[in-house]
Design an enzyme around this catalytic site. Structure first.
Site, PDB file in Angstrom:
ATOM      1  N   ASP A  36       0.834  -1.225   0.038  1.00  0.00           N
ATOM      2  CA  ASP A  36       0.018   0.169   0.008  1.00  0.00           C
ATOM      3  C   ASP A  36       0.868   1.327  -0.061  1.00  0.00           C
ATOM      4  O   ASP A  36       0.675   1.990  -1.023  1.00  0.00           O
ATOM      5  CB  ASP A  36      -1.006  -0.127   1.258  1.00  0.00           C
ATOM      6  CG  ASP A  36      -1.725  -1.291   1.203  1.00  0.00           C
ATOM      7  OD1 ASP A  36      -2.526  -1.603   0.431  1.00  0.00           O
ATOM      8  OD2 ASP A  36      -1.459  -2.164   2.292  1.00  0.00           O
ATOM      9  N   TYR A 218       5.345 -14.481   0.187  1.00  0.00           N
ATOM     10  CA  TYR A 218       4.612 -14.855   1.430  1.00  0.00           C
ATOM     11  C   TYR A 218       5.033 -16.121   1.689  1.00  0.00           C
ATOM     12  O   TYR A 218       5.773 -17.009   1.196  1.00  0.00           O
ATOM     13  CB  TYR A 218       3.296 -14.717   1.276  1.00  0.00           C
ATOM     14  CG  TYR A 218       2.618 -13.431   0.822  1.00  0.00           C
ATOM     15  CD1 TYR A 218       2.870 -12.300   1.359  1.00  0.00           C
ATOM     16  CD2 TYR A 218       2.029 -13.408  -0.582  1.00  0.00           C
ATOM     17  CE1 TYR A 218       2.494 -10.967   0.700  1.00  0.00           C
ATOM     18  CE2 TYR A 218       1.684 -12.146  -1.226  1.00  0.00           C
ATOM     19  CZ  TYR A 218       1.908 -10.868  -0.483  1.00  0.00           C
ATOM     20  OH  TYR A 218       1.454  -9.745  -1.096  1.00  0.00           O
ATOM     21  N   ARG A 296       5.760 -10.692  -5.320  1.00  0.00           N
ATOM     22  CA  ARG A 296       4.459 -10.968  -4.777  1.00  0.00           C
ATOM     23  C   ARG A 296       3.757  -9.390  -4.793  1.00  0.00           C
ATOM     24  O   ARG A 296       4.175  -8.543  -5.497  1.00  0.00           O
ATOM     25  CB  ARG A 296       4.789 -11.205  -3.309  1.00  0.00           C
ATOM     26  CG  ARG A 296       5.354 -10.217  -2.408  1.00  0.00           C
ATOM     27  CD  ARG A 296       5.526 -10.615  -0.991  1.00  0.00           C
ATOM     28  NE  ARG A 296       5.527  -9.432  -0.046  1.00  0.00           N
ATOM     29  CZ  ARG A 296       5.717  -9.631   1.166  1.00  0.00           C
ATOM     30  NH1 ARG A 296       6.542 -10.519   1.634  1.00  0.00           N
ATOM     31  NH2 ARG A 296       5.774  -8.469   2.204  1.00  0.00           N
ATOM     32  N   GLU A 298       1.948  -6.264  -5.216  1.00  0.00           N
ATOM     33  CA  GLU A 298       1.504  -5.426  -6.351  1.00  0.00           C
ATOM     34  C   GLU A 298       2.947  -4.877  -6.886  1.00  0.00           C
ATOM     35  O   GLU A 298       3.172  -4.959  -8.118  1.00  0.00           O
ATOM     36  CB  GLU A 298       0.574  -4.515  -5.960  1.00  0.00           C
ATOM     37  CG  GLU A 298       0.307  -3.301  -7.172  1.00  0.00           C
ATOM     38  CD  GLU A 298      -1.120  -2.634  -7.127  1.00  0.00           C
ATOM     39  OE1 GLU A 298      -2.026  -3.043  -6.394  1.00  0.00           O
ATOM     40  OE2 GLU A 298      -1.235  -1.453  -7.493  1.00  0.00           O
TER      41      GLU A 298
HETATM   42  O1  TRH Z   1       4.444  -6.383   0.505  1.00  0.00           O
HETATM   43  P1  TRH Z   1       3.265  -6.659  -0.596  1.00  0.00           P
HETATM   44  O2  TRH Z   1       2.855  -7.873  -0.185  1.00  0.00           O
HETATM   45  O3  TRH Z   1       2.259  -5.615  -0.352  1.00  0.00           O
HETATM   46  C1  TRH Z   1       1.035  -5.654  -0.620  1.00  0.00           C
HETATM   47  C2  TRH Z   1       0.138  -5.630   0.628  1.00  0.00           C
HETATM   48  O4  TRH Z   1      -0.100  -6.777   1.303  1.00  0.00           O
HETATM   49  C3  TRH Z   1      -1.129  -5.037   0.318  1.00  0.00           C
HETATM   50  O5  TRH Z   1      -2.083  -5.044   1.427  1.00  0.00           O
HETATM   51  C4  TRH Z   1      -1.809  -5.908  -0.719  1.00  0.00           C
HETATM   52  O6  TRH Z   1      -2.860  -5.293  -1.249  1.00  0.00           O
HETATM   53  C5  TRH Z   1      -0.848  -5.561  -2.113  1.00  0.00           C
HETATM   54  O7  TRH Z   1       0.433  -6.069  -1.592  1.00  0.00           O
HETATM   55  C6  TRH Z   1      -1.291  -6.137  -3.426  1.00  0.00           C
HETATM   56  O8  TRH Z   1       3.968  -6.507  -1.753  1.00  0.00           O
HETATM   57  P2  TRH Z   1       4.347  -5.586  -2.974  1.00  0.00           P
HETATM   58  O9  TRH Z   1       3.388  -4.713  -3.564  1.00  0.00           O
HETATM   59  O10 TRH Z   1       5.504  -5.923  -3.702  1.00  0.00           O
HETATM   60  O11 TRH Z   1       5.198  -4.546  -1.919  1.00  0.00           O
HETATM   61  C7  TRH Z   1       6.563  -4.561  -1.461  1.00  0.00           C
HETATM   62  C8  TRH Z   1       7.237  -3.251  -1.574  1.00  0.00           C
HETATM   63  O12 TRH Z   1       8.503  -3.242  -0.809  1.00  0.00           O
HETATM   64  C9  TRH Z   1       7.703  -2.888  -2.784  1.00  0.00           C
HETATM   65  O13 TRH Z   1       7.627  -1.533  -2.920  1.00  0.00           O
HETATM   66  C10 TRH Z   1       8.895  -3.250  -3.157  1.00  0.00           C
HETATM   67  C11 TRH Z   1       9.646  -2.964  -1.753  1.00  0.00           C
HETATM   68  N1  TRH Z   1      10.818  -3.593  -1.179  1.00  0.00           N
HETATM   69  C12 TRH Z   1      11.810  -2.747  -0.712  1.00  0.00           C
HETATM   70  O14 TRH Z   1      11.634  -1.728  -0.795  1.00  0.00           O
HETATM   71  N2  TRH Z   1      13.084  -3.585  -0.276  1.00  0.00           N
HETATM   72  C13 TRH Z   1      13.079  -4.939  -0.338  1.00  0.00           C
HETATM   73  O15 TRH Z   1      14.211  -5.273  -0.025  1.00  0.00           O
HETATM   74  C14 TRH Z   1      12.104  -5.635  -1.043  1.00  0.00           C
HETATM   75  C15 TRH Z   1      12.228  -7.251  -1.026  1.00  0.00           C
HETATM   76  C16 TRH Z   1      10.627  -5.150  -1.377  1.00  0.00           C
END
Ligand code: TRH
Length: 401
Positions: A36, A218, A296, A298
């Protein structure tokens, strides 16, 4: 070409926005994890740095935010980070120290705006452009609903639904203007790659015969089977695991108390390294340094597409398996032009990684050249939909005229 290219995307450091700049408030409620705030922060940075907007982000979870952006202070009600004002949205009714309504108001993922802010929007001489930024979905219906207006039941205000998507007619997905150049510079520079490995993994890059895999996921029932396959194959796999929800499975597999940043383990053909969770702008380099990426949610799902490398998506699980049609809709775009056998191997693997069946690494590997070609081609196709921040800026400008 410089011998070392930057391994991080330069973070947005907008010069002071001119007084006439479009003011934009983004409201973000963190449901869980990092997606988010990850999407909102990326959008905020882009609107500020590429469009010159004066952006304020209201976010209710500074801890999650700080993981992506370590310069965020946890104890500040209001702070400026890289030229963007960050308000700790500490109660649902809170609307900032002074109630100022922006020209553009973005309500992320249907979070509810503070009622006092909405009534102030209605009182504003010129009604703001009110956007509800939805979650990304690759399903076909998205194009029909993108930019649909929804009049407020009581106030003279209209909210517009803005749908990210992978197909034409949707809002697209976020992509910074400099992203391709930064990736190309990293990929063209062995020195940049080596520097990244030494700094991030504490090791020199592995030989070309090894398959480098990044793993951001996850908790996942299929991971044990996959780790066993990697261990037992002759072809070496080097696994890079940012610390997080999957780390416990690695610790169990290697018989270690934990598998956090700095952990190293080896078993058969598999060598694994625990990495720190990096600042958001550094995450792309991990995708560029790998041959295949597990992503994973978005935002990482989108970044993997721009990295132009084959990837496996662990979609955010929803009640009643509502996520499964979304997974297949994404596959329909991404795998569209793959030969049937490669498409079947990819779909089978994505399904297994999302709870249906056993992951078959050998089949996925066999099709790697075709998957690699398609990944690069797909990044080009996706770019045709346009960047979400640019599409949003264009739409709001038509409304502000
Ligand atoms: O963390 P996510 O699973 O996020 C979400 C939330 O669960 C939300 O509620 C849900 O609706 C949505 O997914 C679809 O996965 P996401 O979206 O990939 O976000 C992870 C963020 O973390 C992304 O901006 C990349 C960042 N990131 C870093 O900044 N550093 C890191 O080392 C890693 C592995 C990721």
């Amino acid at each position: 070409m410089p011998s070392t290219a930057p391994a991080t995307i330069p973070s947005a450091a907008p010069s002071a926005a001119p007084p006439t700049a479009i003011a934009c408030d983004i409201f973000c409620a963190v449901i869980d994890n990092f997606g988010d705030i990850g999407v909102c922060w990326r959008l905020a940075r882009q609107l500020a740095s590429e469009h010159g907007w004066q952006v304020r982000v209201f976010v209710d979870d500074l801890h999650a935010f700080q993981k992506l952006c370590p310069s965020v202070a946890l104890d500040r009600a209001r702070q400026t980070v890289g030229g963007i004002v960050v308000e700790h949205w500490h109660t649902p009714a809170h609307a900032g120290d002074t109630l100022e309504v922006a020209d553009v108001v973005i309500e992320a993922f249907a979070c509810e705006l503070p009622p006092v802010y909405v009534s102030a929007m209605a009182r504003r001489e010129r009604a703001p452009v009110w956007i509800n930024l939805e979650y990304l979905s690759a399903e076909d219906w998205v194009a029909d609903f993108h930019l649909r207006p929804s009049p407020h039941p009581r106030y003279p205000l209209v909210k517009t639904f803005f749908f990210p998507g992978l197909g034409l007619g949707t809002g697209g997905v976020l992509k910074e203007r400099h992203l391709d150049a930064a990736r190309a510079a990293f990929e063209a520079s062995p020195a940049a790659r080596e520097a990244w490995w030494l700094k991030t993994v504490g090791r020199a890059p592995p030989p070309a015969a090894a398959t480098v895999v990044s793993l951001f996921a996850y908790e996942n029932l299929a991971v044990d089977s996959l780790l066993e396959q990697w261990r037992d194959r002759a072809e070496p796999v080097v696994l890079l695991v940012p610390e997080g929800r999957i780390s416990g499975a690695l610790a169990r597999f290697f018989g270690m108390p934990s598998f956090s940043a700095g952990a190293h383990a080896e078993c058969g053909g598999l060598r694994a390294h625990g990495l720190p969770f990096t600042e958001q702008s550094s995450y792309d380099a991990l995708l560029w340094a790998s041959d295949l990426n597990f992503v994973r949610g978005e935002d990482s799902f989108v970044r993997a597409q721009w990295a132009g490398k084959p990837f496996v998506w662990h979609i955010y699980p929803q009640a009643d398996d509502a996520h499964l049609p979304k997974l297949d809709a994404a596959l329909a775009h991404y795998a569209r032009t793959l030969p049937a056998d490669a498409r079947a191997a990819l779909a089978g693997f994505w399904h297994a990684w999302n709870g249906a069946g056993e992951p078959d690494w050998a089949a996925l590997r066999r099709h790697h050249p075709a998957l690699q070609r398609r990944a690069a081609e797909w990044a080009g196709e996706l770019a045709q939909v346009g960047d979400l921040a640019g599409n949003l800026a264009l739409f709001t400008k038509t409304q502000l005229k």
